[in-house]
Design a protein around this motif. Sequence first.
Motif, PDB file in Angstrom:
ATOM      1  N   ALA A 164      66.879  24.185  25.004  1.00 33.83           N
ATOM      2  CA  ALA A 164      65.802  24.943  25.637  1.00 33.83           C
ATOM      3  C   ALA A 164      64.437  24.305  25.361  1.00 33.83           C
ATOM      4  O   ALA A 164      63.402  24.803  25.810  1.00 33.83           O
ATOM      5  N   SER A 167      62.016  23.649  28.332  1.00 30.99           N
ATOM      6  CA  SER A 167      61.530  24.880  28.961  1.00 30.99           C
ATOM      7  C   SER A 167      60.573  25.642  28.055  1.00 30.99           C
ATOM      8  O   SER A 167      59.557  26.175  28.524  1.00 30.99           O
ATOM      9  N   HIS A 168      60.889  25.701  26.765  1.00 35.78           N
ATOM     10  CA  HIS A 168      59.931  26.317  25.835  1.00 35.78           C
ATOM     11  C   HIS A 168      58.594  25.571  25.875  1.00 35.78           C
ATOM     12  O   HIS A 168      57.528  26.192  25.819  1.00 35.78           O
ATOM     13  N   GLY A 171      56.843  26.657  28.988  1.00 40.27           N
ATOM     14  CA  GLY A 171      56.447  28.064  28.895  1.00 40.27           C
ATOM     15  C   GLY A 171      55.286  28.269  27.932  1.00 40.27           C
ATOM     16  O   GLY A 171      54.326  28.994  28.234  1.00 40.27           O
ATOM     17  N   PHE A 260      57.236  33.475  32.381  1.00 36.35           N
ATOM     18  CA  PHE A 260      57.995  32.846  31.297  1.00 36.35           C
ATOM     19  C   PHE A 260      58.603  33.944  30.443  1.00 36.35           C
ATOM     20  O   PHE A 260      57.919  34.900  30.062  1.00 36.35           O
ATOM     21  N   MET A 262      61.390  34.669  27.034  1.00 33.17           N
ATOM     22  CA  MET A 262      62.161  34.087  25.928  1.00 33.17           C
ATOM     23  C   MET A 262      62.981  35.184  25.264  1.00 33.17           C
ATOM     24  O   MET A 262      62.613  36.351  25.297  1.00 33.17           O
ATOM     25  N   ALA A 282      65.960  37.129  28.678  1.00 36.06           N
ATOM     26  CA  ALA A 282      64.985  36.072  28.990  1.00 36.06           C
ATOM     27  C   ALA A 282      64.594  36.116  30.464  1.00 36.06           C
ATOM     28  O   ALA A 282      63.405  36.039  30.815  1.00 36.06           O
ATOM     29  N   THR A 402      69.103  30.457  21.635  1.00 32.58           N
ATOM     30  CA  THR A 402      67.713  30.519  22.093  1.00 32.58           C
ATOM     31  C   THR A 402      67.700  30.437  23.612  1.00 32.58           C
ATOM     32  O   THR A 402      68.397  29.602  24.198  1.00 32.58           O
ATOM     33  N   THR A 404      65.509  30.707  27.463  1.00 33.65           N
ATOM     34  CA  THR A 404      64.235  30.698  28.184  1.00 33.65           C
ATOM     35  C   THR A 404      64.496  30.841  29.670  1.00 33.65           C
ATOM     36  O   THR A 404      65.544  30.435  30.176  1.00 33.65           O
ATOM     37  N   SER A 405      63.513  31.394  30.348  1.00 30.31           N
ATOM     38  CA  SER A 405      63.561  31.461  31.788  1.00 30.31           C
ATOM     39  C   SER A 405      62.136  31.269  32.291  1.00 30.31           C
ATOM     40  O   SER A 405      61.196  31.886  31.777  1.00 30.31           O
TER      41      SER A 405
END
Lengths: 412, 82
Positions: A164, A167-168, A171, A260, A262, A282, A402, A404-405
């Motif tokens: 992730a 993406s983190h 975000g 974003f 999480m 997320a 973990t 994320t989106s």
Amino acid sequence: MQRKRVVVTGLGLVSPYGIELEKAWEQVQNGQSSVTKITRFDVSQYRSQIAAQVVDYHPEAFFKPNEIRRIDQFIAFGVSAARLAHENAGLSSGVIDKDRVGVCIGSGIGGLETIEKTAIKHNHNAGKISPFFIPASITNMISGHVSIEYGFRGPNFSVTTACATGSHSIGLSYRTICYGDADVMLAGGSESPCTPIGLGGFSAMRALSAQNDKPKQASRPFDRDRDGFVIAEGAAVLVLESLDHATKRGANIIAEVTGFGMSGDAFHITQPHANGLGARNAIEHALHDASLQPADVNYINAHGTSTPTGDEIEPQVIKQVFGASPTLAMSSTKSMHGHLLGAAGSLESIWSCLAIRDQVAPPTINLDNPIESCNGINMVPNEAQPMKINYAINNSFGFGGTNTSLVFAKYD
Amino acid sequence: MSETVYERVKKVVVEHLGVDPDQVSESSSFMGDLGADSLDQVELLLAFEEEFDCVIPEDEAESIASVGEAVQAINELLDKAS
């Protein structure tokens, strides 16, 4: 305080499709696999012997010979991708306040090859360790190099959250601009895991596909015959910018970042939550952040790694959140370029932005027999589909539980 | 003999610091003249050890700050060894 709108104004990659953005995107739209046999070291003893490896990239074009020796390949990939994104965003022309430009480019593992080679060479002899061993290995060093090269004195950090990471990074960079801590952020991830212990380590987890005889068919997310992910390497960096800043300098706006989300699974070190609870949270947080209804979303770039368990759960989560939406498509581009681990989230964010720009969903290749949990979802099997895309979501989930989106939107 | 050691030291310096060979002379200091930082300096000593297959003692290493000083130290080490 009103939060700032954030747009994407530059993209750069060092990928299994080379370093030219539009050419790479064309191959992804055409459903071309970039997975091949590993030839750079002897893989005959490994369970998995295939990877999507970076091609048409020459570090000498980016660094002096003595610089190349001091950095791990993950740093070379990351700094090069950042330079390409910087150029793509047109940041070199015009005056920008360098105190207001930050960098957040991470890696899931860091300098694995450097660590491996140093351990072998060191062999309990403290005097033989290069003073560049640590700076070549640690995960925040791409951000460091990029800031030094351009003089960017804004927020400088990196994220390390396994798959992730990319993406983190995007975000948190988006949030950094929303909050007014920077006007511009270079955000992304890089990974260089195709080394003997990298391949061996993931193989030992039985995480990798062993379909060595047919590399181009080995990564088959959501297909009945999938047997693990295909390891990949590369880097992808996005230039994020406050809308005000981008408009003022007349930047080309590719898409907008509008949400974003999480979460943590709190479940298992490598397995996703059995009911997809973390993934669902997320996605819902991202939708909430973007003030969207599920029906607004047109395209999802799935995490979809081609592992037996993960691929089973993600479509179920999508159906829980989005219901039976006839206008929703979801694909896994990992079917073509394997899993870039810490760079996956940023590379797939690039595809999500370009999907919005060109109004086309890239395909999930090798989807010959979709698993049951995909029923009712348009998985964009084997061929790209032109479609109306106002909002796209990019999902990335990592070891450690973990999630994320990210939500990207068409900028009007 | 001394010239050979100098040429080899010079080659290592050029390669590791990425400087022009014309810039390097016996009197060049690594940090002042050739743009090295403290990490480069440590790496250079490791590279000399590898090139000449010798071990430069820690207390001696600290006083090597120029090409000439490196040549002298290595010559002494090689003399001792022969």
